[in-house]
Design a protein around this motif. Structure first.
Motif, PDB file in Angstrom:
ATOM      1  N   GLU A 108      -0.486  -1.098   4.629  1.00 44.77           N
ATOM      2  CA  GLU A 108      -1.219   0.059   5.195  1.00 44.77           C
ATOM      3  C   GLU A 108      -1.649   1.054   4.109  1.00 44.77           C
ATOM      4  O   GLU A 108      -2.229   2.097   4.398  1.00 44.77           O
ATOM      5  CB  GLU A 108      -0.342   0.741   6.255  1.00 44.77           C
ATOM      6  CG  GLU A 108       0.804   1.595   5.759  1.00 44.77           C
ATOM      7  CD  GLU A 108       1.840   0.817   4.917  1.00 44.77           C
ATOM      8  OE1 GLU A 108       2.536   1.469   4.124  1.00 44.77           O
ATOM      9  OE2 GLU A 108       1.956  -0.424   5.036  1.00 44.77           O
ATOM     10  N   LYS A 109      -1.421   0.707   2.848  1.00 45.62           N
ATOM     11  CA  LYS A 109      -1.644   1.693   1.781  1.00 45.62           C
ATOM     12  C   LYS A 109      -3.128   1.923   1.468  1.00 45.62           C
ATOM     13  O   LYS A 109      -3.958   1.042   1.669  1.00 45.62           O
ATOM     14  CB  LYS A 109      -0.947   1.217   0.505  1.00 45.62           C
ATOM     15  CG  LYS A 109       0.562   1.150   0.644  1.00 45.62           C
ATOM     16  CD  LYS A 109       1.221   0.669  -0.630  1.00 45.62           C
ATOM     17  CE  LYS A 109       2.740   0.693  -0.447  1.00 45.62           C
ATOM     18  NZ  LYS A 109       3.448   0.285  -1.679  1.00 45.62           N
ATOM     19  N   ALA A 110      -3.405   3.089   0.909  1.00 46.42           N
ATOM     20  CA  ALA A 110      -4.761   3.382   0.415  1.00 46.42           C
ATOM     21  C   ALA A 110      -4.980   2.645  -0.906  1.00 46.42           C
ATOM     22  O   ALA A 110      -4.030   2.394  -1.650  1.00 46.42           O
ATOM     23  CB  ALA A 110      -4.904   4.883   0.178  1.00 46.42           C
ATOM     24  N   ILE A 111      -6.242   2.311  -1.201  1.00 48.80           N
ATOM     25  CA  ILE A 111      -6.564   1.746  -2.525  1.00 48.80           C
ATOM     26  C   ILE A 111      -7.356   2.787  -3.311  1.00 48.80           C
ATOM     27  O   ILE A 111      -8.422   3.237  -2.881  1.00 48.80           O
ATOM     28  CB  ILE A 111      -7.392   0.452  -2.420  1.00 48.80           C
ATOM     29  CG1 ILE A 111      -6.604  -0.632  -1.684  1.00 48.80           C
ATOM     30  CG2 ILE A 111      -7.789  -0.038  -3.822  1.00 48.80           C
ATOM     31  CD1 ILE A 111      -7.338  -1.973  -1.582  1.00 48.80           C
ATOM     32  N   ALA A 114      -5.766  13.683  -1.697  1.00 53.96           N
ATOM     33  CA  ALA A 114      -6.561  12.575  -1.150  1.00 53.96           C
ATOM     34  C   ALA A 114      -5.647  11.520  -0.510  1.00 53.96           C
ATOM     35  O   ALA A 114      -5.886  11.080   0.625  1.00 53.96           O
ATOM     36  CB  ALA A 114      -7.406  11.949  -2.260  1.00 53.96           C
ATOM     37  N   ILE A 115      -4.599  11.154  -1.233  1.00 52.92           N
ATOM     38  CA  ILE A 115      -3.695  10.113  -0.709  1.00 52.92           C
ATOM     39  C   ILE A 115      -2.987  10.625   0.551  1.00 52.92           C
ATOM     40  O   ILE A 115      -2.850   9.902   1.545  1.00 52.92           O
ATOM     41  CB  ILE A 115      -2.677   9.681  -1.796  1.00 52.92           C
ATOM     42  CG1 ILE A 115      -3.403   8.982  -2.954  1.00 52.92           C
ATOM     43  CG2 ILE A 115      -1.610   8.763  -1.209  1.00 52.92           C
ATOM     44  CD1 ILE A 115      -2.530   8.679  -4.170  1.00 52.92           C
ATOM     45  N   ALA A 116      -2.586  11.899   0.530  1.00 50.34           N
ATOM     46  CA  ALA A 116      -1.889  12.468   1.701  1.00 50.34           C
ATOM     47  C   ALA A 116      -2.822  12.526   2.904  1.00 50.34           C
ATOM     48  O   ALA A 116      -2.413  12.223   4.039  1.00 50.34           O
ATOM     49  CB  ALA A 116      -1.367  13.857   1.363  1.00 50.34           C
ATOM     50  N   CYS A 117      -4.060  12.881   2.688  1.00 51.20           N
ATOM     51  CA  CYS A 117      -5.005  12.964   3.811  1.00 51.20           C
ATOM     52  C   CYS A 117      -5.208  11.580   4.406  1.00 51.20           C
ATOM     53  O   CYS A 117      -5.212  11.409   5.632  1.00 51.20           O
ATOM     54  CB  CYS A 117      -6.333  13.566   3.344  1.00 51.20           C
ATOM     55  SG  CYS A 117      -7.547  13.693   4.663  1.00 51.20           S
ATOM     56  N   TYR A 118      -5.373  10.590   3.545  1.00 47.16           N
ATOM     57  CA  TYR A 118      -5.567   9.212   4.031  1.00 47.16           C
ATOM     58  C   TYR A 118      -4.390   8.801   4.917  1.00 47.16           C
ATOM     59  O   TYR A 118      -4.583   8.209   5.982  1.00 47.16           O
ATOM     60  CB  TYR A 118      -5.685   8.254   2.841  1.00 47.16           C
ATOM     61  CG  TYR A 118      -5.839   6.814   3.246  1.00 47.16           C
ATOM     62  CD1 TYR A 118      -7.098   6.276   3.482  1.00 47.16           C
ATOM     63  CD2 TYR A 118      -4.729   5.998   3.433  1.00 47.16           C
ATOM     64  CE1 TYR A 118      -7.250   4.961   3.877  1.00 47.16           C
ATOM     65  CE2 TYR A 118      -4.863   4.679   3.839  1.00 47.16           C
ATOM     66  CZ  TYR A 118      -6.128   4.172   4.054  1.00 47.16           C
ATOM     67  OH  TYR A 118      -6.277   2.869   4.461  1.00 47.16           O
ATOM     68  N   ARG A 119      -3.176   9.139   4.474  1.00 46.75           N
ATOM     69  CA  ARG A 119      -1.973   8.680   5.172  1.00 46.75           C
ATOM     70  C   ARG A 119      -1.680   9.520   6.421  1.00 46.75           C
ATOM     71  O   ARG A 119      -1.405   8.992   7.489  1.00 46.75           O
ATOM     72  CB  ARG A 119      -0.794   8.755   4.198  1.00 46.75           C
ATOM     73  CG  ARG A 119       0.454   8.034   4.657  1.00 46.75           C
ATOM     74  CD  ARG A 119       1.600   8.337   3.707  1.00 46.75           C
ATOM     75  NE  ARG A 119       1.683   9.774   3.478  1.00 46.75           N
ATOM     76  CZ  ARG A 119       1.952  10.337   2.294  1.00 46.75           C
ATOM     77  NH1 ARG A 119       2.150   9.589   1.234  1.00 46.75           N
ATOM     78  NH2 ARG A 119       2.003  11.645   2.182  1.00 46.75           N
TER      79      ARG A 119
END
Ligand SMILES: Nc1ncnc2c1ncn2[C@@H]1O[C@H](COP(=O)(O)OP(=O)(O)O[C@H]2O[C@H](CO)[C@@H](O)[C@H](O)[C@H]2O)[C@@H](O)[C@H]1O
Length: 490
Positions: free
Chosen positions: A298-301, A448-453
């Motif tokens: 489920e991770k962001a790339i 950015a990573i926090a928003c995606y998650r």
């Protein structure tokens, strides 16, 4: 209007960096608007000949003055994706372009001083009188010098010259041997600080400076970079020259070619998508993972694509890899450098991270893979030290891949922070940081990573904003036409 681009690079046949894309995209835009456009470039042995249609010789005997004699050249014509191109091939023991790579030779300055002379000699001998000759970077910056020192006297009074500077870091600095080679005879005239004399290295000549002095108009590839180079000490020694010529200097943000970079029709990616069908992007994400053997989770790339040049902020790229993994996302890098030490460094990093299922570093140049990364990644990192315009963030936007950038040069003109920009919400399209340090990078990448998650709906809205942003050649095409009109009438 009749416009000739004289260029060292052209996508898709001879590309090292973004300059190649710009000539490719701008030439098409000008042609669509009814102008007659031709492109002149060297006939490199290393070109992608499979991308040239109907290549054939059109001039067998072009003699180009060089030192006390002349070098015999042939000129070929062919189409590169419908663009009309002339390729100049010199026949001499120097083998100027019959080499494995485009750049990286000790005689690079002389090679391109020769090419510039050959290009204008070709225009002259073939009786072409373009309204505008558009030159690119130091490699072709001598052309206006030749025009006004030699060819105008021979009756070539019509063309005006526009020079676009894609990067001030490279200027073509060389000693006086250049004058003997090119026939620019009077050392005291050309070494003068009003002409080609280098501002930093006494006794040396500077081709880019010559281009600025002699061209009718000089552009760089974003307004912010125009300001940084002239007024903020980013001109690599040419700040004073830009000041002296500021009346004819300005910034035009590049476009990207929307035929080439369009997720709705891109043949390099397995799943095509648009704003309304954004879900299909995740099929590309899966395909990217499969191709690079990354874990499907489920991770962001987070991705980085670019030349591995100190300009691109390599220490921050390195830090971003570890930070991304630590924050529970995946990292993909595609890049290469002509410098063996930099490549070795990234190979070392690649070996170190070899066992990680969440990281892949691809060291090399791979156009196809680049398309898949733009489509499959969630974020595109551009942490540059300086960036004249930057194309990767604009391509990423087109693919709904959120740019995370440092606020310099063209990056500051094209990416607007989701949380902090002084822009209406619908124009915010990425994450931006200011300081060139780890804390700066983390402040943007972390958000950015926090928003995606944590806020997938917000992230999705940001993706839609990104895809709505228009960075096609439409506007810059008109800007260049306005510049051409201005210098023709000036
Ligand atoms: N390893 C690789 N494999 C495949 N594709 C790769 C690649 N490395 C880079 N690319 C591609 O090459 C292009 C690079 O664009 P940049 O804007 O980073 O240009 P660059 O810094 O070379 O050029 C300079 O000129 C351009 C154009 O004016 C400015 O935007 C920029 O700021 C300035 O530094 C992009 O299309 C990217 O996808």
């Amino acid at each position: 209007m009749f416009v000739v681009h004289v260029t060292p690079e052209l996508a898709t046949v001879a590309k090292v960096g973004g300059l190649a894309d710009v000539v490719f995209g701008l030439s098409r835009e000008l042609a669509i608007r009814g102008n007659h456009v031709e492109i002149v470039l060297p006939k490199y042995a290393s070109m992608r000949y499979d991308q040239i249609y109907d290549l054939h010789e059109v001039h067998r005997d072009l003699w180009v003055p060089w030192y006390d004699g002349a070098i015999h050249c042939s000129v070929y014509f062919g189409f590169v994706h419908d663009r009309k191109c002339f390729f100049i091939e010199p026949h001499s023991g120097d083998d100027f372009f019959d080499r494995p790579a485009i750049y990286g030779y000790p005689d690079d300055v002389l090679r391109y001083a020769f090419f510039s002379r050959a290009a204008i000699e070709f225009l002259w001998q073939s009786g072409k009188h373009p309204d505008v000759i558009h030159c690119h970077d130091w490699q072709t910056a001598l052309l206006p010098v030749y025009l006004y020192e030699f060819y105008q006297r021979l009756g070539m009074t019509h063309p005006r010259v526009c020079l676009t500077i894609h990067n001030f870091a490279h200027q073509g600095v060389v000693d006086g041997a250049l004058l003997r080679a090119t026939g620019l005879q009077h050392p005291e005239r050309f070494h003068h600080h009003d002409r080609l004399g280098d501002p930093r290295y006494p006794g040396m000549l500077n081709l880019l400076k010559g281009g600025i002095v002699y061209s009718n108009f000089v552009t760089t590839v974003s307004p912010r970079y125009a300001f940084e180079t002239k007024d903020q000490g980013q001109g690599f020694g040419l700040e004073g020259v830009l000041h002296a010529h500021q009346i004819k200097y300005g910034g035009v943000v590049n476009g990207i070619d929307y035929d080439l970079w369009n997720p709705e029709i891109d043949r390099h990616i397995p799943a095509r998508y648009g704003i309304e069908t954004i879900e299909a992007k995740y099929d590309d994400k899966r395909a990217l993972r499969q191709r690079l053997m990354l874990a499907d989770n489920e991770k962001a790339i987070v991705a980085f694509i670019g030349r591995l040049d100190p300009q691109k902020g390599l220490e921050l790229v390195r830090h971003a890899i570890f930070y991304t993994l630590e924050r529970g996302a995946q990292f993909v890098l595609l890049g290469s450098s002509p410098d063996p030490a930099i490549n070795a460094d990234f190979w070392g990093l690649k070996r170190m991270l070899n066992d990680s299922p969440d990281c892949h570093l691809e060291i090399g140049f791979d156009e196809d893979l680049a398309h898949l990364i733009y489509a499959g990644a969630d974020m595109m990192l551009v942490p540059s030290r300086f960036e004249p315009c930057g194309l990767t963030q604009m391509i990423a936007l087109r693919y709904g891949t959120i740019p995370v950038v440092r606020a310099v040069g063209g990056l500051a003109d094209t990416v607007f922070d989701k949380d902090h920009a002084a822009r209406p919400l619908h124009e915010r399209n990425g994450y931006v940081f200011n300081d060139y340090d780890h804390a700066g990078l983390e402040s943007a990448l972390g958000r950015a990573i926090a928003c995606y998650r944590d806020y997938p709906d917000d992230f999705r809205a940001l993706m839609r904003n990104a895809m709505h942003t228009d960075y096609s050649w439409n506007r810059p095409g008109q800007d260049y036409l306005n510049i051409y009109d201005y210098i023709r009438n000036g």
